[in-house]
Design a protein around this motif. Sequence first.
Motif, PDB file in Angstrom:
ATOM      1  N   GLY A 118      44.339  22.173  55.662  1.00  0.00           N
ATOM      2  CA  GLY A 118      44.095  23.066  54.701  1.00  0.00           C
ATOM      3  C   GLY A 118      42.675  22.930  53.788  1.00  0.00           C
ATOM      4  N   PHE A 158      39.024  23.763  53.031  1.00  0.00           N
ATOM      5  CA  PHE A 158      38.490  25.183  52.712  1.00  0.00           C
ATOM      6  C   PHE A 158      37.818  25.768  54.081  1.00  0.00           C
ATOM      7  CE2 PHE A 158      38.871  23.352  48.529  1.00  0.00           C
ATOM      8  CZ  PHE A 158      39.375  24.181  47.833  1.00  0.00           C
ATOM      9  N   PRO A 159      37.926  27.192  54.036  1.00  0.00           N
ATOM     10  CA  PRO A 159      37.873  27.653  55.292  1.00  0.00           C
ATOM     11  C   PRO A 159      35.956  27.951  55.089  1.00  0.00           C
ATOM     12  CG  PRO A 159      38.900  29.412  53.879  1.00  0.00           C
ATOM     13  CD  PRO A 159      38.839  28.074  53.396  1.00  0.00           C
ATOM     14  N   LEU A 167      57.975  36.223  55.701  1.00  0.00           N
ATOM     15  CA  LEU A 167      58.254  35.097  54.904  1.00  0.00           C
ATOM     16  C   LEU A 167      59.802  35.549  54.166  1.00  0.00           C
ATOM     17  CD1 LEU A 167      55.476  33.447  53.446  1.00  0.00           C
ATOM     18  CD2 LEU A 167      57.052  32.508  54.938  1.00  0.00           C
ATOM     19  N   ASN A 213      54.457  28.286  52.394  1.00  0.00           N
ATOM     20  CA  ASN A 213      53.502  28.010  53.406  1.00  0.00           C
ATOM     21  C   ASN A 213      52.005  28.426  53.274  1.00  0.00           C
ATOM     22  OD1 ASN A 213      54.865  30.090  54.123  1.00  0.00           O
ATOM     23  ND2 ASN A 213      55.595  29.378  56.017  1.00  0.00           N
ATOM     24  N   PRO A 215      48.025  28.106  52.921  1.00  0.00           N
ATOM     25  CA  PRO A 215      47.363  26.920  52.718  1.00  0.00           C
ATOM     26  C   PRO A 215      46.896  26.509  51.261  1.00  0.00           C
ATOM     27  CG  PRO A 215      46.545  28.743  54.146  1.00  0.00           C
ATOM     28  CD  PRO A 215      47.487  29.406  53.336  1.00  0.00           C
ATOM     29  N   ILE A 216      46.402  25.397  51.241  1.00  0.00           N
ATOM     30  CA  ILE A 216      46.306  24.879  49.685  1.00  0.00           C
ATOM     31  C   ILE A 216      45.352  25.567  49.144  1.00  0.00           C
ATOM     32  CG2 ILE A 216      45.090  23.014  50.472  1.00  0.00           C
ATOM     33  CD1 ILE A 216      47.220  22.801  47.708  1.00  0.00           C
ATOM     34  N   TYR A 217      44.219  26.024  49.741  1.00  0.00           N
ATOM     35  CA  TYR A 217      43.238  26.617  49.161  1.00  0.00           C
ATOM     36  C   TYR A 217      43.419  28.041  48.554  1.00  0.00           C
ATOM     37  CZ  TYR A 217      42.470  28.251  53.961  1.00  0.00           C
ATOM     38  OH  TYR A 217      42.452  29.107  55.190  1.00  0.00           O
TER      39      TYR A 217
END
Lengths: 441, 954
Positions: A42, A44-45, A436, B330, B332-334
Amino acid sequence: MIGGMFMYNHKGEVLISRVFRDDIGRNAVDAFASMSSTPAAGSFPVTNMARTSFFHIKRGNIWFAAVTKQNVNAAMVFEFLMKVSDVMSSYFGKITEDNVKNNFVLIYELLDEILDYGYPQNTDTGILKTFITQQGIKSQIKQQFGDQPLPKTKEEQSQITNQVTGQIGWRREGIKYRRNELFLDVLENVNLLMSPQGQVLSAHVAGRVVMKSYLSGMPECKFGMNDKLTVDKQGKESETAKTKTSIAIDDCTFHQCVKLSKFESERSISFIPPDGEFELMKYRTTKDISLPFRIIPLVREVGRTKMEVKVVVKSNFKPSILGQKIEVRIPTPLNTSGVQVLCMKGKAKYKASENAIVWKIKRMSGMKEAQISAEVELLPGAEKKKWARPPISLNFEVPFAASGLKVRYLKVFEPKLNYSDHDVIKWVRYISRSGLYETRC
Amino acid sequence: MTDSKYFTTTKKGEIFELKADLNSDKKEKKKEAVKKVIASMTVGKDVSALFPDVVNCMQTDNLELKKLVYLYLMNYAKSQPDMAIMAVNTFVKDCEDPNPLIRALAVRTMGCIRVDKITEYLCEPLRKCLKDEDPYVQKTAAVCVAKLYDINPQLVEDQGFIDQLRDLLTASNPMVVANAVAALSEINDASQSGAALFDLNSQTINKLLTALNECTEWGQIFILDSLANYTPKDEREAQSVCERVTPRLAHANAAVVLSAVKVLMKFMEVMNPSGEYITTLTKKLAPPLVTLLSAEPEVQYVALRNINLIVQKRSDILKQEMKVFFVKYNDPIYVKLEKLDIMIRLASQGNIAQVLAELKEYATEVDVDFVRKSVRAIGRCAIKVEQSAERCVSTLLDLIQTKVNYVVQEAIVVIKDIFRKYPNKYESIIATLCENLDTLDEPEARASMIWIIGEYAERIDNADELLESFLEGFHDENTQVQLQLLTAIVKLFLKRPQDTQELVQSVLSLATQDSDNPDLRDRGYIYWRLLSTDPAAAKDVVLAEKPLISEETDLIEPTLLDELICYIGSLASVYHKPPSAFVEGRTAARRVLPTRAPGSGSTSPDSETTSTPVQQSTVILPSQGSQGDLIGDLLNMDLGPPMMGSSTTVPMAQTQDAAAIDLLGGGLDSLLGGGAPAAQPAAAAPFGAQMGAGAPMGGGGNMGALGDIFGLGPSLGVTTSTGYVMPKTEWLPASKGKGLELSGTFSRRGREIYMDMTFNNKAMQQMGSFAVQLNKNSFGLVPASPLQVPSPLMPNQSVDVSLQLTTHGPVQRMDPLMNLQVAIKNNIDVFYFSSIVPIHCLFVEDGKMDKRVFLATWKDIPAANEKQFTMSNLPLDAETIDSKLENNNVFNIAKRNVEGQQMLYQSLKLSNGIWVLCEFKVSPGSPDIVVSLKSRAMDVADQVYGVLELICRN
């Protein structure tokens, strides 16, 4: 704009490196490599190191990275990286290290074409395939490939360039089919978050209309659905439309080919479709969603070493319809030592590696109910940390649109060729799957 | 056969083998060899030695091979510029090829070869390609201009390529237009001169909007991004552009959507905020933004960072959409962290219950960072929504009961903030907090707990024991904790002096004697001296009432926010930093939101022509100019001859003043000492011109005289006020100004009136966007320029600001006469206060009356208009009085000696033309001075006498 584009394998080794701008040096390539070889979950992208920004996405085991030193349009870079991966997979299938290595010449050629000095150009695969004619090599079928001769005549060449830059950049002229046929799939993902007490915390449907068209010429299509606004607009003309149920669409987005200004003004969806499969529209609804299933959880911790779980699944649609591929995933604490499961319908298993009880039911018709009960034994005191109680998730597939969306018509006009709307064979299909779909316990 | 074999490492003789293969006659072998070379290049091996051999393969009609060779060339041309020349001929030839694909390929590649020698040869082919009949070649050439500009901007401008690009904006092919726009925008940003090389006007805008409907998704982004740089003429134009941009909100590409949002957000600024159109647009913006949240996580992240900005700018857009920001298990954390942030921004009384329930749920998750942020979020909710504070506190207490270490610590940190916001409300929970004292191991949590104990020492029975327990390991603590502990114990001592003397002694000695930390030592000494000299004062200082912390401590500073709104979708909006913070070297001019022109709401014809939005936001201070300019300005300001009424002066901040002294001390001395102005033409030119236009002085002799004046420079200069200045008084106490403390005074210097203020930020948040307004007043005082307060004003920062005033404003008689009502605005609120302007600030420089006129006037004014005052106990002689008054523009007309008494006759003139004549009677024996004032408007007499006495006594 984008200063360079790279592809790495999971070990951080460079597979493809294409630098467009001087400000990006080789050290940038290595900097990212060191970063991606230990990818924190996770992370940062987008990250900025030494005034250089790194964008990355992961497809399979491969990292796609774009590097820049300017204030670029970040949304565009991500969209572009995703597009690159789409283009590649349409050329050579799955994105794997082998496939990338096998096709690196092709990849360079593609990159050269779709990214000029960091500016994305036409990325439509249909068009690209008309002039980047190398065939991709899929790892399974190791076939010899020969060079296809480039289109020779002047007309052919200028036809290509016109398509690449043209107004209808997604379809070439002169397509011919003996049988004009089209398939419409309404695919919906139903998302739900429910409290243990059965209160809907949030629910929405993310839907897609996917079209496969095999039509000759340059057909103009018009697509209609039971969207509330459209129906209301036409309501004055045809009273019958009013009686039908209509749905409120929160928002929708369309494929490049749809004339957006026409949608804005008349709310009519008209377009000239690309050949083959494409995603005509995406939409989102939040009102009046028929939730196909409901989960009723009951989790009781009995002392420190035991936990009792009881879960009921109820199907909530017409009895004549069959729901399929139903899978309930009941999470268990990390210190579970053993589980006894009891269910009347389907098969259930405790999967220690996933920390969950997985209960599968192949088919279930509407208005039915199934139940599972389980006793979970816990190792005492092994885990001091509190168990977070992840939600129970559900997967399924049902053959109707949970949003209530209906295709009202899809008309085809081709003024130049001699086939009419009636001659086109049309197929429509509705499928709702779980997105989901979670119930907290 | 696949390409992957090229990646396998080969043995040592590889280069030789490749060389042989490259020179082989067989096409297949050649191609294989080039592929191998490219593969080695990719993995970072140096294959530049093969340059000539690879270039030899260039002359081929096989397009694939050609592309490979070109790829190689781009990589190595820079290291082998001489060799690269060998390839030029082939490029030039290829640019003439009948196949448009080859023409485009050649021009594209040539632009990528960044070697000066090649660029010379590039110009001709590029010019042709820009006019090519084939749009594919044209669009490639358009980008090539941007490439060339990066290598050699001068060349591009000289060769007229920019004009050619501009012409392409009107091309019929949408993709050509899009690429031309992209290239022009980049050139504009990179342009050194800063001058816009391409201006958007309504005509080009129209062209772009037409192309927008037809080009590729990427082209749409280019067009929208440059549209966002356009400032619409008026509301109507803004609306019509928005009309044509809104359909883009339904595009499948998230970047198109965000860029469209950017254009709309920016153009909304020029619209009537209460207008119907804004309401419709606001409604239209919400759904597409929500839809972005169902995209891939990376795009979601970009979208969320932008939504965060949009919510701060226009909270009404998404206020109904709280639920979509609920965190999914689920994500992502960011994405989770960003959603959390937005949830709090959207929290309001209406939805707080829902938000709290969610936050409580999150606080039990596994990810530590996320849990911490969730706990913090609960605290922020309490501070933001007052009605929810109680519920938040009880939720936090529940969480503390879980005993999860980091949850407890985080909770204590936020509870401290809640205490700051709602003092004396939730102290009942202190006992629970104290139970967890032992588990705290993070400095911030420890410091917070210590603060709580110190602050509420009188209610905690064993406060001394608790604090003493911390004292044992004093030197191992973090500085933050040490400082807090020191303060807390001093607080405790002041509250319960009888039994804590020992404790305070030991902490003071620990802090002052055994510590290496200067901050700690200094604080220790201050407390020590305070306590030993004046315990009452110590109480006032240490136990002073604290300013309340404000609701939104984490809002982005408004001017930065406005700038970031102009960068929606870009990296700046993701980092929440202006581009200058992460882009190297030259950066384009700051972007600012357009402002709504006054009166643009109406559609009267003249408003359309006159209402051009003000784009310039930053006033360029003179210090940025050359020395010569600055000197010119200074001269203009304080030596300008009387008739130069129009002299424009700029109020200078303190820092510039310092520079000015320097200039006067060093630069000018040498300049004037040189005598002949021609010696330094650049610097002296404005000076000379000033002299010529102003005082009738000529020749070098006078220059010398001027030099004398400059010898006194600093004392006469801009920095020091010539007249008497009253000490600053408090105008706005921090308690009334929501943390803004303002004190000030008025002064007259350099022929101008200044309002000298000290802004002191005592709040916990940054302040910015300061503005000032004066109510109508007796002398028509109005600000001469906008208020320039350096923004942001950080907490605890104080700045001195001078605001120049003029007397050309509307006049309204005030009571008291010199009352001036002021409104100061900042990002928090608007504050009102009133102050008294000392009247001597309005005494003008040309207040010296001719002797005869004085005499005539004195006789002319009836006795009823005379007032007599006595300054008692002021043993001054006439000379002293004269010089004191002279400095304040009260001019001596005559001095007489009548019967041993000294008589002084003085005149002064107010800015509105009222003359006041004075007579001073000084008797040598007596300490009293008798003053008579005569004026046609006696309303001012009391005021004038008041300041005269002040001046004399000072």
